[in-house]
Design an enzyme around this catalytic site. Structure first.
Site, PDB file in Angstrom:
ATOM      1  CG  ASP A  66       0.536  -6.310  -2.206  1.00  0.00           C
ATOM      2  OD1 ASP A  66      -0.319  -5.505  -1.814  1.00  0.00           O
ATOM      3  OD2 ASP A  66       1.075  -7.143  -1.457  1.00  0.00           O
ATOM      4  CE  LYS A  75      -2.929  -7.587   3.590  1.00  0.00           C
ATOM      5  NZ  LYS A  75      -1.593  -7.807   4.164  1.00  0.00           N
ATOM      6  CG  HIS A 110      -0.143  -0.090   2.514  1.00  0.00           C
ATOM      7  ND1 HIS A 110       0.404  -1.267   2.981  1.00  0.00           N
ATOM      8  CD2 HIS A 110       0.211   0.861   3.403  1.00  0.00           C
ATOM      9  CE1 HIS A 110       1.032  -1.025   4.118  1.00  0.00           C
ATOM     10  NE2 HIS A 110       0.936   0.246   4.403  1.00  0.00           N
ATOM     11  NE  ARG A 170      -2.999  -3.285   3.248  1.00  0.00           N
ATOM     12  CZ  ARG A 170      -2.693  -2.433   4.198  1.00  0.00           C
ATOM     13  NH1 ARG A 170      -3.497  -1.415   4.452  1.00  0.00           N
ATOM     14  NH2 ARG A 170      -1.586  -2.567   4.889  1.00  0.00           N
TER      15      ARG A 170
HETATM   16  C1  VG1 Z   1       0.179  -2.982   7.990  1.00  0.00           C
HETATM   17  C2  VG1 Z   1      -1.140  -3.475   8.545  1.00  0.00           C
HETATM   18  C3  VG1 Z   1      -1.109  -4.984   8.718  1.00  0.00           C
HETATM   19  C4  VG1 Z   1      -0.746  -5.630   7.380  1.00  0.00           C
HETATM   20  C5  VG1 Z   1       0.549  -5.056   6.851  1.00  0.00           C
HETATM   21  C6  VG1 Z   1       0.891  -5.569   5.470  1.00  0.00           C
HETATM   22  O1  VG1 Z   1       1.218  -3.261   8.897  1.00  0.00           O
HETATM   23  O2  VG1 Z   1      -1.426  -2.849   9.774  1.00  0.00           O
HETATM   24  O3  VG1 Z   1      -2.353  -5.421   9.191  1.00  0.00           O
HETATM   25  O4  VG1 Z   1      -0.605  -7.020   7.530  1.00  0.00           O
HETATM   26  O5  VG1 Z   1       0.452  -3.640   6.753  1.00  0.00           O
HETATM   27  O6  VG1 Z   1      -0.126  -5.279   4.580  1.00  0.00           O
HETATM   28  P1  VG1 Z   1       1.822  -2.145   9.896  1.00  0.00           P
HETATM   29  O7  VG1 Z   1       2.972  -2.810  10.582  1.00  0.00           O
HETATM   30  O8  VG1 Z   1       2.196  -0.991   9.028  1.00  0.00           O
HETATM   31  O9  VG1 Z   1       0.711  -1.773  10.814  1.00  0.00           O
HETATM   32  V1  VG1 Z   1       0.251  -5.008   2.961  1.00  0.00           V
HETATM   33  O10 VG1 Z   1      -1.132  -5.071   2.130  1.00  0.00           O
HETATM   34  O11 VG1 Z   1       1.023  -3.497   3.068  1.00  0.00           O
HETATM   35  O12 VG1 Z   1       1.411  -6.135   2.591  1.00  0.00           O
HETATM   36 CO    CO Z   2      -0.841  -5.288   0.208  1.00  0.00          CO
END
Ligand code: VG1
Ligand code: CO
Length: 549
Positions: free
Chosen positions: A285, A382, A114, A288
């Site tokens: 990617d 996911k 993201h 989500r």
């Molecule tokens: C964030 C989200 C977490 C998710 C991670 C990867 O992590 O809170 O729930 O699994 O992103 O998502 P953090 O440590 O920034 O809170 V993705 O779709 O960026 O791979």
């Molecule tokens: Co992602």
């Protein structure tokens, strides 16, 4: 094959975070930053000689260049074959699917998910194991240890592979097969959902959907699945051309960053100008999902609970669910569904890697996170498009609106008012001090009354994996109130600039007469309490969050 051993020196700071190593593109572009990390991945694995590696990414800037480097290094390190998505593209769930379907040894996924992309944006890389899931902490820590002592990396001299052309070629004797990026994943999804029924709904003319690919990796997946296979009108998918900089946007599907989608879903016009019945968006990617009804945003924690409660309407889950799981900061809405179904609900640390063991052991079928991630045992990541199809399948069977389905859910189970407040780009020292201060006060908090609320419990979340017994500590500060409300504080492990403080707020409301309160208003006392406890304003200098989800 002529393997070249290139001397190198350790580079500080290559510890994978919540989901792989993420840094600025400009950092990854400087050799041997990428080379060191890739070699450290290979050096932490055993038994891959002659085996298959899957490689693909979200198509962001530097994706194609990094893949060519990885192909040469995989050949030099002794892999037998690499499966790579066409044009270097594989969404994260599709990569997981390909690893599993082709019984690969593992995979390397290039994505910062993201986070924004482009030459000045972020890049990322992570390793997934043979089950298709993100490497567990044991492996990510071994990779990190290797980055600290690396002295050489292995590569070969070989020309770039044409990633545009499907088919097999070789790199210094190692086979490289360029595969269709979408086919395997689409086939798996078609086996889980009632495509006939969903297709009939999408073609009916009386139901409109808007899927926002945010110029990221789901564009080609959405085109193939929603438009080509299910027959949705072309206008049902927007921003579907994947661009290396995501069109300059922030490919995070939330009400703040998915502006295009929100404008359409909240439109007041009539006829074709009116808001569609169903809206969704995915991230960089493709793992989500954000779900929106007509002028109605579905909170990700609620979405997980609704999918679980309605799972048997979907062919792939008609036999029922083995168990459920959510990350610790995710609301307890899904716990209530598990309770009613008489199945277990696990609470894991943030990050998909913690669901892998439970899925592999057959203890859970569905799982999710408050950050708009939902998935099941069909892959080990996911899966954004999966979640959208799940919703469409439920809508096709129930014939009700998104809002009606969620309101009905609250009536049955009660409503978990929930919101996350993110403070992005905060000074790291200030953020660390804020958390340290909370940690130090944990022992004295229970029993105290702060800002009118009585604190019942306070701890720093630690998790013991029920399958392999591994322990993960310091996963987030949890403050529980006497009335069952909860505040969680943690620092993001995916950012690349300063620190991001995440504050998670949750209050349960069983009374259906009180389910129509605006979320921030319903949580106002908790928001005030969070500031009183942590000194957010004072310590970060911020008067309000950067993003509210
Ligand atoms: C964030 C989200 C977490 C998710 C991670 C990867 O992590 O809170 O729930 O699994 O992103 O998502 P953090 O440590 O920034 O809170 V993705 O779709 O960026 O791979
Ligand atoms: Co992602």
């Amino acid at each position: 094959m002529q393997t070249r051993t290139v001397p190198t020196q350790a580079i500080a700071g290559q510890r994978p975070g919540t989901s792989g190593l993420r840094k600025k593109v400009t950092v990854f572009q400087q050799p041997p930053y990428l080379e060191n990390f890739v070699q450290s991945i290979f050096d932490s694995l055993d038994g891959f000689a002659g085996r298959t590696l899957v490689v693909g990414g979200d198509g962001r800037f530097f994706n194609d260049v990094a893949i060519q480097t990885i192909l040469r290094m995989a050949a030099a390190n002794g892999f037998g074959k690499v499966l790579v998505g066409q044009h270097g593209i594989l969404s994260t769930p599709a990569a997981s699917c390909v690893i599993r379907k082709h019984a690969a040894f593992g995979g390397i996924i290039l994505s910062a998910s993201h986070n924004p992309g482009g030459p000045d944006g972020d890049f990322g890389i992570k390793y997934n194991t043979g089950n298709g899931g993100p490497a567990p902490e044991k492996i990510t820590e071994a990779i990190f240890a290797n980055t600290e002592k690396i002295t050489r990396y292995l590569t070969v001299d070989a020309a770039d592979v044409d990633l545009g052309k499907l088919g097999t070629s070789t790199v210094a004797g190692m086979a490289v097969e360029v595969i269709d990026s979408v086919a395997d994943h689409a086939e798996l999804l078609a086996s889980l959902f009632d495509f006939e029924r969903i297709g009939a709904l999408l073609r009916s003319g009386s139901f409109r959907m808007c899927f926002d690919a945010m110029h990221a990796v789901t564009g080609p997946y959405a085109q193939e699945i929603f438009v080509k296979r299910l027959g949705a009108p072309a206008a049902s998918v927007i921003n579907s051309v994947a661009l290396p900089d995501f069109g300059g946007g922030h490919p995070d599907p939330n009400p703040t960053y998915a502006e295009d989608l929100m404008a359409r879903m909240f439109a007041e016009g009539s006829g074709s100008e009116s808001a569609p019945d169903f809206g969704a968006a995915s991230d960089g990617d493709g793992d989500r999902n954000m779900i929106v009804g007509r002028r109605f945003v579905v909170t990700p924690s609620d979405s997980l609970a609704v999918l679980a409660a309605n799972a048997t309407l979907v062919p792939g889950y008609a036999g029922g669910l083995k168990g459920l799981a959510r990350s610790m900061p995710t609301s307890a809405a899904v716990d209530r569904v598990a309770e009613k179904l008489g199945i277990a609900c696990f609470e894991t640390p943030t990050g998909w890697k913690f669901f892998g063991n439970l899925l592999d052991a057959g203890q859970i079928t569905l799982c999710g996170e408050e950050s708009a991630g939902t998935g099941s045992d069909h892959v080990r990541e996911k899966d954004g498009v999966w979640a959208v199809l799940f919703w469409l399948n439920i809508l096709a069977v129930r014939g009700e609106s998104v809002e009606a389905i969620v309101r009905d859910h609250w009536k049955t189970y009660g409503r978990n008012y929930y919101s996350r407040h993110d403070y992005e780009g905060v000074d790291s020292a200030a953020a660390n001090a804020l958390i340290a201060h909370l940690r130090e006060s944990l022992a004295t908090l229970p029993g105290r009354t702060v800002a009118g609320a009585t604190i019942a419990s306070a701890d720093d979340f630690a998790y013991t994996d029920p399958v392999d017994g591994s322990v993960s500590t310091a996963q987030g500060i949890r403050i529980g109130l006497a009335d069952g409300s909860r505040i969680v504080f943690r620092l993001s492990g995916t950012g690349t600039e300063g620190a991001t403080l995440r504050v998670y707020l949750e209050r349960f409301e069983p009374d259906a007469a009180k389910h129509a309160i605006e979320t921030q208003a319903a949580l106002a006392p908790l928001i005030a309490l969070a500031d009183a406890l942590a000194g957010i304003r004072e310590r970060t200098g911020r008067t309000e969050p950067t993003v509210i989800t």
